[in-house]
Design a protein around this motif. Structure first.
Motif, short mmCIF file in Angstrom:
data_model
loop_
_atom_site.label_atom_id
_atom_site.label_comp_id
_atom_site.label_asym_id
_atom_site.label_seq_id
_atom_site.Cartn_x
_atom_site.Cartn_y
_atom_site.Cartn_z
N CYS A 41 -6.13 -24.88 20.54
CA CYS A 41 -5.59 -23.52 20.44
C CYS A 41 -6.47 -22.55 21.23
O CYS A 41 -7.61 -22.87 21.58
N ASP A 42 -5.95 -21.37 21.48
CA ASP A 42 -6.68 -20.35 22.24
C ASP A 42 -7.97 -19.92 21.55
O ASP A 42 -8.86 -19.39 22.22
N SER A 58 4.27 -23.17 13.78
CA SER A 58 3.09 -22.71 14.48
C SER A 58 1.82 -23.18 13.77
O SER A 58 1.62 -22.90 12.59
N ASN A 59 0.99 -23.90 14.50
CA ASN A 59 -0.27 -24.39 13.95
C ASN A 59 -1.47 -23.67 14.54
O ASN A 59 -2.57 -23.79 14.03
N CYS A 60 -1.27 -22.94 15.62
CA CYS A 60 -2.29 -22.10 16.22
C CYS A 60 -2.09 -20.67 15.73
O CYS A 60 -0.95 -20.25 15.49
N ARG A 61 -3.16 -19.94 15.59
CA ARG A 61 -3.10 -18.56 15.09
C ARG A 61 -2.11 -17.70 15.87
O ARG A 61 -1.36 -16.92 15.30
N ASN A 62 -2.08 -17.86 17.19
CA ASN A 62 -1.20 -17.04 18.03
C ASN A 62 0.09 -17.76 18.41
O ASN A 62 0.85 -17.28 19.25
N GLY A 63 0.33 -18.94 17.85
CA GLY A 63 1.57 -19.67 18.11
C GLY A 63 1.67 -20.32 19.47
O GLY A 63 2.75 -20.71 19.90
N GLU A 64 0.54 -20.50 20.17
CA GLU A 64 0.60 -21.05 21.52
C GLU A 64 1.07 -22.51 21.54
O GLU A 64 1.50 -23.01 22.58
#
Length: 160
Positions: A41-42, A58-64
């Motif tokens: 993730c970012d 979404s598993n990354c904080r920002n949904g990337e």
């Protein structure tokens, strides 16, 4: 005027270099638990298992891990390290499904053969010729001596 031209050229070159640096692709490759391939993730900390990418959660904080540019044309829009192509044309699985003991491709090409390059059965697995399609060349040891045949020669009930 030559100095002004030199300063202007240097400033322009710096601006172009900075723009290219900002647009450079970010490497999202990571290794998660059990050395499985993942998507970084970012935040540069969270490593999402490959099979959780483009799963509509979404598993990354920002949904990337769910962005259109990544998930728009599966599997072609995914980075190569997230994909394993099965031997059956047009068939693929996520990279973390390769060598996981399960027949995810349907033809065992994700568990056996040169493309998969899987190590022999691990200590939590029993090596045999399974009778059920979900396994390829090993069965989970938890299925040993459970009163049900999982291996062709019944080794899971008598030798395991």
């Amino acid at each position: 005027s030559a100095v002004a031209l030199l300063v202007l050229t240097a400033t322009l070159a710096s601006g172009v270099a900075l723009a290219l640096l900002l647009r450079a692709p970010v490497n999202h490759f990571c290794k998660g638990p059990n050395n499985q391939t993942g998507f970084l993730c970012d935040d540069r900390v969270t490593c999402v298992p490959a099979s959780w990418v483009c799963d509509r959660a979404s598993n990354c904080r920002n949904g990337e891990d769910e962005q259109e540019q990544l998930c728009g044309d599966l599997p072609h829009s995914l980075p190569g390290y997230l994909v394993f192509y099965c031997s059956k044309p047009g068939s693929w699985v996520f990279a973390d499904q390769r060598c996981n003991g399960m027949n995810d491709c349907g033809d065992c090409s994700d568990e056996m053969g040169g493309l998969a390059a899987c190590p022999p059965c691990g200590r939590d697995w029993w090596s045999c010729s399974p009778v059920h399609y979900e396994f390829c060349s090993c069965i989970p040891r938890r299925l040993c001596r459970d009163g049900t045949q999982h291996c062709r020669g019944w080794s899971d009930e008598f030798a395991c």
